[in-house]
Write a protein that holds these residues in place. Structure first.
Motif, PDB file in Angstrom:
ATOM      1  N   LEU A   4       0.830  -1.202   0.000  1.00  0.00           N
ATOM      2  CA  LEU A   4       0.000   0.000   0.000  1.00  0.00           C
ATOM      3  C   LEU A   4       0.866   1.254   0.000  1.00  0.00           C
ATOM      4  CD1 LEU A   4      -2.871   1.174   0.144  1.00  0.00           C
ATOM      5  CD2 LEU A   4      -2.668   1.141   2.628  1.00  0.00           C
ATOM      6  N   ARG A   5       1.927   1.257   0.799  1.00  0.00           N
ATOM      7  CA  ARG A   5       2.798   2.426   0.847  1.00  0.00           C
ATOM      8  C   ARG A   5       3.539   2.629  -0.474  1.00  0.00           C
ATOM      9  NH1 ARG A   5       2.390   1.374   6.376  1.00  0.00           N
ATOM     10  NH2 ARG A   5       2.492   3.266   7.666  1.00  0.00           N
ATOM     11  N   ASN A   6       3.929   1.551  -1.130  1.00  0.00           N
ATOM     12  CA  ASN A   6       4.569   1.679  -2.442  1.00  0.00           C
ATOM     13  C   ASN A   6       3.598   2.266  -3.463  1.00  0.00           C
ATOM     14  OD1 ASN A   6       6.803   0.336  -1.268  1.00  0.00           O
ATOM     15  ND2 ASN A   6       7.249  -0.689  -3.195  1.00  0.00           N
ATOM     16  N   PHE A   7       2.333   1.829  -3.385  1.00  0.00           N
ATOM     17  CA  PHE A   7       1.304   2.350  -4.277  1.00  0.00           C
ATOM     18  C   PHE A   7       1.137   3.859  -4.082  1.00  0.00           C
ATOM     19  CE2 PHE A   7      -3.193   3.597  -4.575  1.00  0.00           C
ATOM     20  CZ  PHE A   7      -3.460   3.321  -5.910  1.00  0.00           C
ATOM     21  N   LEU A   8       1.107   4.303  -2.835  1.00  0.00           N
ATOM     22  CA  LEU A   8       0.959   5.727  -2.543  1.00  0.00           C
ATOM     23  C   LEU A   8       2.226   6.506  -2.901  1.00  0.00           C
ATOM     24  CD1 LEU A   8      -0.821   5.415   0.933  1.00  0.00           C
ATOM     25  CD2 LEU A   8      -1.888   6.005  -1.259  1.00  0.00           C
ATOM     26  N   ALA A   9       3.388   5.908  -2.632  1.00  0.00           N
ATOM     27  CA  ALA A   9       4.648   6.576  -2.960  1.00  0.00           C
ATOM     28  C   ALA A   9       4.783   6.779  -4.459  1.00  0.00           C
ATOM     29  CB  ALA A   9       5.829   5.752  -2.425  1.00  0.00           C
ATOM     30  N   GLU A  10       4.325   5.814  -5.235  1.00  0.00           N
ATOM     31  CA  GLU A  10       4.364   5.956  -6.692  1.00  0.00           C
ATOM     32  C   GLU A  10       3.511   7.135  -7.141  1.00  0.00           C
ATOM     33  OE1 GLU A  10       5.543   5.272 -10.512  1.00  0.00           O
ATOM     34  OE2 GLU A  10       6.289   4.248  -8.720  1.00  0.00           O
ATOM     35  N   GLY A  11       2.401   7.354  -6.442  1.00  0.00           N
ATOM     36  CA  GLY A  11       1.561   8.497  -6.769  1.00  0.00           C
ATOM     37  C   GLY A  11       2.266   9.810  -6.493  1.00  0.00           C
ATOM     38  N   VAL A  12       2.993   9.887  -5.375  1.00  0.00           N
ATOM     39  CA  VAL A  12       3.717  11.110  -5.042  1.00  0.00           C
ATOM     40  C   VAL A  12       4.812  11.384  -6.070  1.00  0.00           C
ATOM     41  CG1 VAL A  12       5.195  12.230  -3.333  1.00  0.00           C
ATOM     42  CG2 VAL A  12       3.226  10.884  -2.581  1.00  0.00           C
TER      43      VAL A  12
END
Length: 371
Positions: free
Chosen positions: A84-92
């Motif tokens: 989940l954090r990788n998914f959000l980090a990719e968005g940033v």
């Protein structure tokens, strides 16, 4: 025999190019040029990266915009939170707008703990032309399943938001300056005032899910992601991340009772959410404690209402943890559902033997050679 229709006489430049016919090549509408996206080679659907390149390859190139990714949590939610954090980090890193929802952890804390993107990840084209070998990532390189193992060597270059997919250093957190470059939204259930007359009532949609859905709808509409108020300037993607949906922290009882009071609460929320995603430039990732759901019929319905479903099975406190055959892995990755867009059926991955391990820096997915 009827004579073929005559072709009008043409002169000059047009004549030299040959006779004109009524045939016209069909030109498909171009997809919007949005940072951090690319069209699928299979169906032209606009894709975004999940934040784990190996998972992108397994899912056919990435996550389709307008779809829902369901991550079935491992026993301690350790590795599902990493995804989940990788998914959000990719968005940033891609410059996307980010929405984070949770009932147990403050969204600001989740954002502050996003992994730092690696800078040594962009292929150097000049070295391939000159015959020089670019320095690799060594043991920290992402190892990708079966035919995706041959990746170009990498060199140290600045992170580019225009690239598709990045790698992340799990031992470091993203800098606050990078987080400030994108617009973020948060939904923290303990800070939300319950709606009067809905919680604990006979309503089939609990107030917790209803308020979450309304909050997501507000961000989608106000940001113009659904086209109601079109975005000014360059179009952008909204990434939605929801942590541990369906747990008791959300006020749901599907994880504590085989005959829950809110039997259809979660499924109705997912049905409404997926309809909202389909009509917007949004993509959503949800973690779910599926191993705690008492009624397995609910698990089946939840999977059917999701576009992509992957499950994580951790080796912590299991027999495989002490098994020497699995000493190189931290768990298994199960692909339960792959979307077949614009179709009434969903594809099922033919690859069942996937294992993962969390290295010092990178979340790696490989083929389990022991299955």
């Amino acid at each position: 025999m009827m004579a073929a229709p005559s072709v009008p006489c043409m002169s000059g430049r047009a004549m030299s190019a040959g006779a004109e016919t009524s045939f016209r090549r069909k030109v498909r509408g171009k997809l919007p040029a949005i940072r951090g996206t690319r069209p699928s080679v299979h169906n032209g659907q606009l894709l975004v990266s999940s934040g784990v390149s190996a998972l992108d390859h397994i899912l056919g190139g990435g996550l389709a915009v307008g779809t829902l990714l369901l991550i079935e949590e491992d026993a301690y939610s350790t590795y599902s939170n990493v995804l989940l954090r990788n998914f959000l980090a990719e968005g940033v890193v891609s410059g996307h707008e980010v929405f984070v929802a949770s009932a147990g952890e403050d969204p600001h804390t989740i954002l502050k703990n996003l992994p730092e993107p690696l800078t040594d990840e962009i292929p150097k084209q000049d070295d391939h032309k000159s015959g020089k070998r670019s320095p690799g990532l060594g043991d920290d390189a992402m190892k990708i399943a079966w035919r995706y193992q041959n990746l170009p060597k990498m060199e140290s270059l600045p992170v580019s938001a225009s690239r598709f997919g990045h790698y992340y250093d799990m031992s470091k957190t993203m800098s606050p300056d990078m987080l400030q470059t994108v617009k973020t939204h948060g939904f923290y259930l303990p800070h939300v005032t319950p709606l009067e007359g809905t919680y604990g009532s006979s309503s089939e949609v609990s107030c917790d899910y209803l308020q979450l859905l309304q909050c997501i709808q507000r961000v989608v509409h106000q940001g113009g992601f659904d086209g109601s108020s079109p975005q000014t300037g360059q179009k952008n993607i909204l990434r939605i991340g929801v942590q541990s949906l369906g747990s008791v922290l959300w006020g749901d009882d599907i994880c504590s009772d085989e005959c829950p009071h809110n039997l259809h609460s979660l499924t109705r929320f997912l049905y409404a959410l997926r309809g909202l995603l389909r009509a917007s430039l949004s993509v959503c990732a949800i973690t779910l404690p599926a191993h705690l759901i008492q009624n397995k019929a609910i698990t089946v319905r939840v999977r059917n209402l999701s576009d992509t479903v992957v499950g994580l099975e951790s080796f912590i406190d299991s027999q495989r943890e002490s098994n020497p055959l699995y000493k190189d892995y931290h768990g298994l990755l199960h692909v339960h559902r792959i979307p077949r867009l614009n179709s009434l059926t969903a594809d099922v991955s033919d690859t069942k033997d996937l294992a993962f391990k969390l290295k010092r820096k990178i979340f790696s997915i490989e083929v389990d050679k022991h299955n």
